[in-house]
Design a protein around this motif. Structure first.
Motif, PDB file in Angstrom:
ATOM      1  N   ARG A  69     -10.524   2.437  -6.128  1.00  0.00           N
ATOM      2  CA  ARG A  69      -9.763   1.924  -7.267  1.00  0.00           C
ATOM      3  C   ARG A  69      -9.941   0.437  -7.506  1.00  0.00           C
ATOM      4  O   ARG A  69      -9.584  -0.080  -8.560  1.00  0.00           O
ATOM      5  CB  ARG A  69      -8.263   2.204  -7.047  1.00  0.00           C
ATOM      6  CG  ARG A  69      -7.911   3.678  -6.977  1.00  0.00           C
ATOM      7  CD  ARG A  69      -6.477   3.844  -6.517  1.00  0.00           C
ATOM      8  NE  ARG A  69      -6.117   5.238  -6.337  1.00  0.00           N
ATOM      9  CZ  ARG A  69      -5.033   5.655  -5.689  1.00  0.00           C
ATOM     10  NH1 ARG A  69      -4.209   4.758  -5.167  1.00  0.00           N
ATOM     11  NH2 ARG A  69      -4.779   6.943  -5.561  1.00  0.00           N
TER      12      ARG A  69
ATOM     13  N   LYS B 175      -9.147   5.327  -0.771  1.00  0.00           N
ATOM     14  CA  LYS B 175      -8.587   5.362  -2.124  1.00  0.00           C
ATOM     15  C   LYS B 175      -8.556   3.966  -2.737  1.00  0.00           C
ATOM     16  O   LYS B 175      -8.854   3.790  -3.922  1.00  0.00           O
ATOM     17  CB  LYS B 175      -7.172   5.957  -2.094  1.00  0.00           C
ATOM     18  CG  LYS B 175      -7.119   7.441  -1.781  1.00  0.00           C
ATOM     19  CD  LYS B 175      -5.680   7.940  -1.775  1.00  0.00           C
ATOM     20  CE  LYS B 175      -5.617   9.437  -1.506  1.00  0.00           C
ATOM     21  NZ  LYS B 175      -4.215   9.944  -1.463  1.00  0.00           N
ATOM     22  N   ALA B 176      -8.176   2.977  -1.921  1.00  0.00           N
ATOM     23  CA  ALA B 176      -8.116   1.603  -2.418  1.00  0.00           C
ATOM     24  C   ALA B 176      -9.511   1.100  -2.796  1.00  0.00           C
ATOM     25  O   ALA B 176      -9.678   0.412  -3.816  1.00  0.00           O
ATOM     26  CB  ALA B 176      -7.487   0.697  -1.367  1.00  0.00           C
TER      27      ALA B 176
ATOM     28  N   PRO C 203      -0.851  -1.996   0.412  1.00  0.00           N
ATOM     29  CA  PRO C 203       0.194  -1.088  -0.073  1.00  0.00           C
ATOM     30  C   PRO C 203      -0.270   0.362  -0.158  1.00  0.00           C
ATOM     31  O   PRO C 203       0.504   1.279   0.125  1.00  0.00           O
ATOM     32  CB  PRO C 203       0.525  -1.655  -1.466  1.00  0.00           C
ATOM     33  CG  PRO C 203       0.138  -3.092  -1.394  1.00  0.00           C
ATOM     34  CD  PRO C 203      -1.079  -3.130  -0.527  1.00  0.00           C
ATOM     35  N   THR C 204      -1.534   0.588  -0.539  1.00  0.00           N
ATOM     36  CA  THR C 204      -2.059   1.947  -0.617  1.00  0.00           C
ATOM     37  C   THR C 204      -2.184   2.555   0.776  1.00  0.00           C
ATOM     38  O   THR C 204      -1.855   3.728   0.995  1.00  0.00           O
ATOM     39  CB  THR C 204      -3.436   1.951  -1.309  1.00  0.00           C
ATOM     40  OG1 THR C 204      -3.306   1.359  -2.607  1.00  0.00           O
ATOM     41  CG2 THR C 204      -3.963   3.376  -1.463  1.00  0.00           C
ATOM     42  N   ILE C 205      -2.654   1.761   1.725  1.00  0.00           N
ATOM     43  CA  ILE C 205      -2.794   2.243   3.108  1.00  0.00           C
ATOM     44  C   ILE C 205      -1.437   2.612   3.687  1.00  0.00           C
ATOM     45  O   ILE C 205      -1.253   3.703   4.259  1.00  0.00           O
ATOM     46  CB  ILE C 205      -3.477   1.164   3.970  1.00  0.00           C
ATOM     47  CG1 ILE C 205      -4.918   0.945   3.505  1.00  0.00           C
ATOM     48  CG2 ILE C 205      -3.437   1.550   5.451  1.00  0.00           C
ATOM     49  CD1 ILE C 205      -5.587  -0.275   4.132  1.00  0.00           C
TER      50      ILE C 205
ATOM     51  N   GLY D 285      -6.089   6.172   2.890  1.00  0.00           N
ATOM     52  CA  GLY D 285      -5.561   5.199   1.940  1.00  0.00           C
ATOM     53  C   GLY D 285      -6.555   4.082   1.657  1.00  0.00           C
ATOM     54  O   GLY D 285      -6.684   3.618   0.520  1.00  0.00           O
TER      55      GLY D 285
ATOM     56  N   ALA E  93      -5.249  -3.514  -1.038  1.00  0.00           N
ATOM     57  CA  ALA E  93      -5.398  -2.273  -0.279  1.00  0.00           C
ATOM     58  C   ALA E  93      -4.209  -1.935   0.609  1.00  0.00           C
ATOM     59  O   ALA E  93      -3.880  -0.750   0.789  1.00  0.00           O
ATOM     60  CB  ALA E  93      -6.666  -2.345   0.579  1.00  0.00           C
TER      61      ALA E  93
ATOM     62  N   ARG F  92       3.695   8.713   3.456  1.00  0.00           N
ATOM     63  CA  ARG F  92       3.681  10.115   3.011  1.00  0.00           C
ATOM     64  C   ARG F  92       3.440  11.055   4.184  1.00  0.00           C
ATOM     65  O   ARG F  92       4.030  12.137   4.262  1.00  0.00           O
ATOM     66  CB  ARG F  92       2.604  10.302   1.939  1.00  0.00           C
ATOM     67  CG  ARG F  92       3.053   9.923   0.544  1.00  0.00           C
ATOM     68  CD  ARG F  92       2.027  10.307  -0.497  1.00  0.00           C
ATOM     69  NE  ARG F  92       0.847   9.463  -0.441  1.00  0.00           N
ATOM     70  CZ  ARG F  92       0.754   8.290  -1.043  1.00  0.00           C
ATOM     71  NH1 ARG F  92       1.775   7.815  -1.737  1.00  0.00           N
ATOM     72  NH2 ARG F  92      -0.352   7.586  -0.957  1.00  0.00           N
TER      73      ARG F  92
ATOM     74  N   ASP G 206       2.135  -7.225  -0.670  1.00  0.00           N
ATOM     75  CA  ASP G 206       1.406  -7.148  -1.932  1.00  0.00           C
ATOM     76  C   ASP G 206       1.042  -8.529  -2.435  1.00  0.00           C
ATOM     77  O   ASP G 206       0.112  -8.687  -3.218  1.00  0.00           O
ATOM     78  CB  ASP G 206       2.262  -6.477  -3.005  1.00  0.00           C
ATOM     79  CG  ASP G 206       2.720  -5.089  -2.617  1.00  0.00           C
ATOM     80  OD1 ASP G 206       2.715  -4.791  -1.429  1.00  0.00           O
ATOM     81  OD2 ASP G 206       3.078  -4.324  -3.528  1.00  0.00           O
TER      82      ASP G 206
ATOM     83  N   GLY H 237       1.308   3.250   2.045  1.00  0.00           N
ATOM     84  CA  GLY H 237       1.865   4.379   1.302  1.00  0.00           C
ATOM     85  C   GLY H 237       1.352   5.717   1.807  1.00  0.00           C
ATOM     86  O   GLY H 237       2.102   6.691   1.891  1.00  0.00           O
ATOM     87  N   GLU H 238       0.079   5.762   2.166  1.00  0.00           N
ATOM     88  CA  GLU H 238      -0.495   6.999   2.708  1.00  0.00           C
ATOM     89  C   GLU H 238       0.145   7.342   4.047  1.00  0.00           C
ATOM     90  O   GLU H 238       0.444   8.507   4.337  1.00  0.00           O
ATOM     91  CB  GLU H 238      -2.001   6.828   2.867  1.00  0.00           C
ATOM     92  CG  GLU H 238      -2.777   8.122   2.914  1.00  0.00           C
ATOM     93  CD  GLU H 238      -2.787   8.866   1.589  1.00  0.00           C
ATOM     94  OE1 GLU H 238      -2.866  10.113   1.633  1.00  0.00           O
ATOM     95  OE2 GLU H 238      -2.715   8.213   0.533  1.00  0.00           O
TER      96      GLU H 238
END
Length: 300
Positions: A108, A104-105, A123-125, A101, A121, A131, A228, A127-128
């Motif tokens: 982006r 990915k952050a 929220p992306t971390i 994650g 970053a 999942r 966030d 979120g990964e």
């Protein structure tokens, strides 16, 4: 986890010296990125992100700067992983997934955005990580619809229990979620398909009935949804009184349980629970008003 791989903490240091010089273009070389302080990491990351945008993707120089950014910000992954420390999955696996994650952050992130990278970053971390739990934590095959219903039920139970001071009934849950009691029962049954934990697992004394179950099922602290808006939260937290700031620091800084905070402050666990709920509601309200104010000004 053999199919997942993440950069090693020494990966950037393995780049040839010539590549490092070209990649940094005058920026200081960081000998041990993972040992840099949080404040220094933020400043260095800003400079490296600016440099990254000028490098061609796929080149050794781009890869070096990108890997350095990963190492500089691994503390974000470890911070996010701490909230899931009671999960059955090994912490190493959670950190590996979170690092994906983070990468990915990094790919982006845009320097021109008026936001710190950490706020972008996290929220992306997280979120990964979610999942990963969703894909691996069910001991029997359960439809996605029921998996999501289970999560909504866990959130509703936590909210209603704080509001009512007791475990909510099935009818109260159904009314809160605007669904039938049959659906609530179906969601509760779906929880049985989740990975079981030993009945001997100790619980803290602020874990009551269904709230404790929700935490074991991977339900995270409600306040983390505010992550966030870290920058926007700073002035709001500064405006709280000393006791409220202390409670936030003990809960999310020292990660004490509600019961432990109560012992520190001479209050009951239930009182701390209500104070936390009130503080978080105030912060959410403050964020909403802060985000709406520019639109109201523009409209005026």
């Amino acid at each position: 986890m053999s199919t997942r791989s993440t950069p090693r903490s020494t990966l950037s240091s393995t780049a040839p010296a010539a590549v490092r010089r070209r990649a940094l273009d005058g920026l200081p070389e960081i000998d041990r990125p993972t040992e840099v302080s949080t404040t220094d990491a933020q400043a260095l990351s800003t400079a490296l992100f600016t440099r990254l945008e000028s490098l061609e993707e796929g080149t050794p120089e781009h890869a070096y700067v990108r890997n350095t950014l990963v190492e500089l910000n691994l503390s974000l992954v470890k911070f996010a992983a701490r909230r899931f420390r009671n999960r059955a999955e090994p912490t190493e696996d959670i950190v590996q997934v979170g690092t994906i994650g983070l990468i990915k952050a990094i790919d982006r992130f845009e320097v021109g955005r008026d936001v710190e990278f950490s706020a972008f970053a996290l929220p992306t971390i997280v979120g990964e990580m979610k999942r990963f739990f969703r894909d691996t934590s069910w001991s029997v095959q359960v439809p996605r619809r029921l998996q999501e219903l289970r999560i909504e039920l866990a959130k509703a139970v936590d909210t209603l229990e704080q509001r009512l001071g007791r475990r909510p009934s099935r009818a109260e849950l159904a009314a809160y979620l605007h669904i039938g009691e049959e659906s609530v029962a179906e969601g509760e049954q779906a929880s049985n398909g989740y990975v079981a934990r030993s009945l001997d697992t100790p619980t803290s004394d602020d874990d009551s009935a269904l709230t404790a179950g929700a935490r074991r099922l991977g339900e995270e602290e409600r306040a983390f949804e505010l992550i966030d808006s870290l920058e926007s939260l700073k002035p709001l937290i500064a405006g709280l009184d000393a006791r409220d700031r202390t409670i936030l620091a003990l809960r999310f800084g020292e990660e004490l349980t509600q019961a432990e905070i109560g012992e520190r402050l001479g209050l009951s666990q239930m009182h701390i629970s209500r104070l936390l709920a009130r503080i978080l509601d105030e912060l959410r309200t403050g964020l909403v008003e802060d985000h709406d104010s520019p639109r109201r000004a523009a409209a005026g």
